[in-house]
Design an enzyme around this catalytic site. Structure first.
Site, PDB file in Angstrom:
ATOM      1  CD  GLU A 191       0.801  -6.944  10.602  1.00 51.28           C
ATOM      2  OE1 GLU A 191      -0.777  -6.462   9.799  1.00 51.28           O
ATOM      3  OE2 GLU A 191       0.535  -7.736  10.869  1.00 51.28           O
ATOM      4  N   PRO A 233       0.775  -0.871  -0.390  1.00 47.28           N
ATOM      5  CG  PRO A 233      -0.813  -1.069   2.227  1.00 47.28           C
ATOM      6  CD  PRO A 233       0.619  -1.843   1.287  1.00 47.28           C
ATOM      7  CG  ASP A 271      -7.533  -1.777 -29.666  1.00 48.21           C
ATOM      8  OD1 ASP A 271      -7.834  -1.949 -31.316  1.00 48.21           O
ATOM      9  OD2 ASP A 271      -6.698  -2.651 -29.023  1.00 48.21           O
ATOM     10  NE  ARG A 327      -9.008  -6.033 -19.876  1.00 45.63           N
ATOM     11  CZ  ARG A 327      -9.210  -5.200 -20.555  1.00 45.63           C
ATOM     12  NH1 ARG A 327      -8.177  -4.481 -21.097  1.00 45.63           N
ATOM     13  NH2 ARG A 327      -9.989  -5.152 -21.061  1.00 45.63           N
TER      14      ARG A 327
END
Ligand code: 4GX
Length: 266
Positions: A129, A92, A183, A168
């Site tokens: 953690e 994060p 596209d 993808r």
């Protein structure tokens, strides 16, 4: 494409490699993938990979030694495959993943102009953690990447999310129909949100399909869809309107339409 995944939970990745459209990239052998379990690099008989934090406090920290050994083994395999290893830590605290990042990453891993610098991805999925800070000090991590300002219980889902978005976009992974969609979607992501979509029937409960979409007038349909895109973006993500404007992606006609809508919607 060469991919190394460092994870305590390799089975989680079957969601990516065995199901759905992106699994084709793995099944067709477009991705040369290898898993590394830090536990196998643990030094003691108990195969410990985490320990309590110095200075006290809650939670556990992933130990430096097993992770460093796993990263080095993964990088060694990448070099043997002729790739320049690029180690990404999902966390994060990283820069937030965007479609632009995906496009740039694809350039690096598929780079044909200078095959010597073609990147191979090494993804480090952390649990607990944190990871021991000295993994950064050693220069073992090239990039820290976040899926967003949210905390999940491990780096596996973020890594899968990133890989799904990346794979993808690889030629031959989606079928032709979907590539065409893709596209327009990547353009939509970089600039504006997509327009609204409709399929049969023409009337569903009390709502009908906008008549212009049934007109067969392709120029009119294009204008309508552009305006729907602008409207969607204005209502849901005004920040993207400002970004598109700053990047010179809005035409005079776009601005005129937006101004007329701002007047009517306040
Ligand atoms: N985008 N997590 C990493 C371990 C951790 C804890 C603290 C650094 C500092 C996340 C995200 C994410 C949970 C993966 C905590 N690392 N990963 N893990 N958001 O929340 O990528």
């Amino acid at each position: 494409m060469a991919l190394d995944l460092i994870t305590l939970f390799p089975e989680m990745f079957t969601a990516l490699t065995q199901q759905g459209v992106v699994s084709r990239a793995f099944k067709q052998g477009l991705v040369n993938v290898q898993f590394w379990n830090p536990r196998e690099f643990a030094l003691n008989a108990n195969k410990t990979v985490d320990d309590r934090p110095y200075g006290g406090g809650p939670g556990m920290v992933m130990m430096a030694a097993p992770l460093a050994a796993a990263i080095r083994a993964a990088c060694e395999r990448q070099r043997a495959l002729g790739k320049k290893p690029h180690v990404i830590y999902l966390s994060p605290q990283g820069r937030v993943l965007t479609q632009t990042w995906i496009a740039d990453c694809l350039q690096h891993v598929q780079q044909q102009s200078n095959i010597e610098t073609q990147r191979g991805l090494v993804l480090l999925c952390g649990r607990y953690e944190a990871i021991d800070e000295r993994l950064f000090d050693l220069g073992l991590i090239d990039e820290e990447l976040s899926i967003g300002d949210v905390v999940v219980s491990g780096g596996e889902l973020p890594a899968m999310l990133m890989l799904d978005a990346l794979l993808r976009c690889v030629e031959g992974v989606l079928n032709d129909d979907m590539s065409a969609q893709q596209d327009s979607f990547s353009r939509a992501v970089d600039g504006l949100l997509d327009c609204s979509h409709y399929t049969r029937p023409e009337k569903f409960e009390e709502f009908t399909v906008p008549s212009v979409l049934l007109s067969g007038d392709h120029a009119k349909i294009a204008v309508f869809r552009r305006q729907q895109s602008l409207l969607n973006t204005m209502r849901k993500r005004f920040d993207l309107i400002e970004q598109a404007r700053a990047q010179g992606q809005l035409s005079v006609a776009d601005e005129k339409f937006l101004a007329s809508q701002m007047d009517s919607e306040g």
